[in-house]
Design an enzyme around this catalytic site. Structure first.
Site, PDB file in Angstrom:
ATOM      1  CD  GLU A 267      -2.213  38.694  50.210  1.00  0.00           C
ATOM      2  OE1 GLU A 267      -1.062  37.617  50.015  1.00  0.00           O
ATOM      3  OE2 GLU A 267      -3.705  38.786  49.737  1.00  0.00           O
TER       4      GLU A 267
ATOM      5  NE  ARG B 117     -15.556  25.292  56.661  1.00  0.00           N
ATOM      6  CZ  ARG B 117     -14.813  23.941  56.037  1.00  0.00           C
ATOM      7  NH1 ARG B 117     -13.689  24.964  55.621  1.00  0.00           N
ATOM      8  NH2 ARG B 117     -15.616  23.447  55.786  1.00  0.00           N
TER       9      ARG B 117
ATOM     10  CE1 TYR C 114      -1.846  36.005  45.432  1.00  0.00           C
ATOM     11  CE2 TYR C 114      -0.564  35.931  47.442  1.00  0.00           C
ATOM     12  CZ  TYR C 114      -1.847  36.381  46.757  1.00  0.00           C
ATOM     13  OH  TYR C 114      -2.404  37.965  47.251  1.00  0.00           O
TER      14      TYR C 114
ATOM     15  N   PRO D 124     -20.542  39.793  64.665  1.00  0.00           N
ATOM     16  CG  PRO D 124     -20.572  40.426  62.199  1.00  0.00           C
ATOM     17  CD  PRO D 124     -21.348  39.333  62.787  1.00  0.00           C
TER      18      PRO D 124
ATOM     19  CE1 TYR E 195     -18.060  29.210  62.159  1.00  0.00           C
ATOM     20  CE2 TYR E 195     -16.014  28.480  63.432  1.00  0.00           C
ATOM     21  CZ  TYR E 195     -16.637  28.152  62.230  1.00  0.00           C
ATOM     22  OH  TYR E 195     -17.452  26.767  62.117  1.00  0.00           O
ATOM     23  CB  SER E 196     -17.649  37.931  63.417  1.00  0.00           C
ATOM     24  OG  SER E 196     -18.134  37.292  61.795  1.00  0.00           O
TER      25      SER E 196
ATOM     26  N   GLY F 158     -19.368  33.545  53.431  1.00  0.00           N
ATOM     27  CA  GLY F 158     -18.689  32.752  52.987  1.00  0.00           C
ATOM     28  C   GLY F 158     -18.218  33.658  51.849  1.00  0.00           C
TER      29      GLY F 158
END
Length: 402
Positions: free
Chosen positions: A136, A205, A94, A280, A207-208, A396
């Site tokens: 987070e 990337r 950050y 999902p 991925y469900s 996305g």
């Protein structure tokens, strides 16, 4: 932040609406020039197609518009926080982003970026960074507190690779260290990271997870996409299809995501998916039937044709085995032998189901491309389904949520 600083930030809303994407495009270019190592963190496919720049511009605009009460953005910020955790974003990142975002505001706005305005945006960014870091850190603590949990990147072995259709292949992933995997809530995803020699970068990337939780392995089901070194979109998916074989290693971050099944609710559920968007929802469906749920379940899926329709038979088997599971398939082109009850030609149109009578008390879970979700949300709203009963996940950057 002082009232004067909030007023200065609010006064930039018009500029952000008109020039926000130009600002964020400049920001990313500047940051990557000074910190090229961050290209290993960001999805360079979304950088190439402009989706990430647009999503950041929308997020900055939304924050400026609601600077008096950022709590109204909690849904969008929670979704972003899950994505950050899945990419192993840490508080120190950050500081880097803030430095280059403020510098970009000054350089793009020129004389309009007065010291007072830059101070105001500096205070606004620090407020946002503190909020996100706190959110987070809680997600990271939860990840390591459960059995089999971890943070960062963990090696996994591809133990099985199964073709589900002409376009979609499932990968069964087991921890390389032999330990358990963390439990997850049906609907969540994992980030997978591979090294791409053609870019000389690691690329992550999301991925469900397409199976019900079992604490032994994860399954992801990946669609082959178009991609090239110049246009990296789909490059990880293609590499998984073409080069990653059983026995190979991949790296995963722990499960994340807030698009999840409300497992304790008794309401009926309607799952609505387009293409690989069913992944999902498959996890949710499998969880319900394997836990003996008596909830009424309606499965609605749209695909171009039967050849590219993955998991057609497993879902049909569940509908046959369980009286509370009902299936409906939409194909762009419907072959004669498929013209039967529950099969429709055309795009997914919920008004064609049950004579237009949907399950009024149901929760609706939607997943697919952004235009698909937009249509389904609009149709459901027009049919009187309350907004709080409609849950969706877009592939996305979360532009609809923002």
């Amino acid at each position: 932040m002082t009232p004067e600083q909030k007023s200065l930030v609010t006064a930039t809303v018009g500029t952000l609406k008109e020039h926000g994407v130009a600002l964020t495009t400049y920001f990313y270019r500047r940051m990557f020039t000074h910190h090229p190592e961050l290209k290993n963190v960001f999805n360079m496919g979304n950088q190439q197609n402009g989706k990430q720049q647009t999503a950041l511009a929308m997020a900055v605009l939304a924050y400026a518009e609601h600077i008096e009460d950022p709590s109204v953005l909690v849904g969008a910020l929670t979704k972003i926080g899950h994505k950050h955790v899945s990419l192993d974003i840490r508080p120190e990142h950050y500081a880097i982003v803030g430095k280059h975002l403020l510098a970009s505001i000054g350089e793009v706005l020129g004389e309009a970026a007065t010291p007072a305005l830059l101070d105001a945006w500096g205070a606004a960014y620090q407020q946002l960074a503190a909020l996100m870091s706190s959110l987070e850190s809680g997600l990271y603590r939860n990840a390591v507190a459960q059995e089999g949990g971890w943070t960062g990147w963990r090696p996994f072995t591809v133990c099985r690779k199964v073709a589900e259709s002409a376009e979609i292949t499932s990968f069964y992933l087991y921890p390389r260290d032999g330990g358990n995997v963390a439990p997850f809530v049906p609907g969540q995803y994992v980030s997978l990271r591979l090294f791409l020699p053609e870019l000389n970068l690691f690329q992550p990337r999301q991925y469900s997870l397409s199976n019900a939780p079992n604490q032994v392995y994860y399954r992801i089901s990946v669609k082959r996409e178009a991609g090239s070194p110049q246009h990296p979109s789909g490059m990880i998916s293609n590499r998984l299809h073409e080069f990653v074989q059983e026995g190979d290693m991949v790296e995963l971050a722990s499960p994340a995501g807030d698009f999840v099944l409300a497992v304790d609710k008794p309401t009926p559920v309607v799952f609505v998916s387009g293409g690989v968007g069913q992944t999902p929802l498959l996890s949710m469906l499998e969880h319900l039937v394997t836990t003996g749920s008596q909830r009424e379940i309606m499965w609605v899926h749209g695909s171009r044709n039967a050849t590219v329709h993955a998991f057609r038979q497993p879902v049909a088997q569940l509908a046959s085995d369980y009286d509370n599971v009902h299936q409906h398939f939409f194909y762009d082109s419907l072959e004669p032998h498929l013209k039967a009850e529950g099969h429709y030609e055309g795009i997914v149109d919920l008004r064609r189901l049950n004579g237009g009578a949907l399950l009024r008390e149901a929760d609706y879970y939607l997943c697919g491309p952004t235009p698909f979700i937009r249509k389904q949300v609009q149709d459901l709203s027009a049919m009187g389904i309350p907004r709080e009963a409609i849950h969706y996940e877009e592939f996305g950057p979360a532009t609809l949520t923002l």
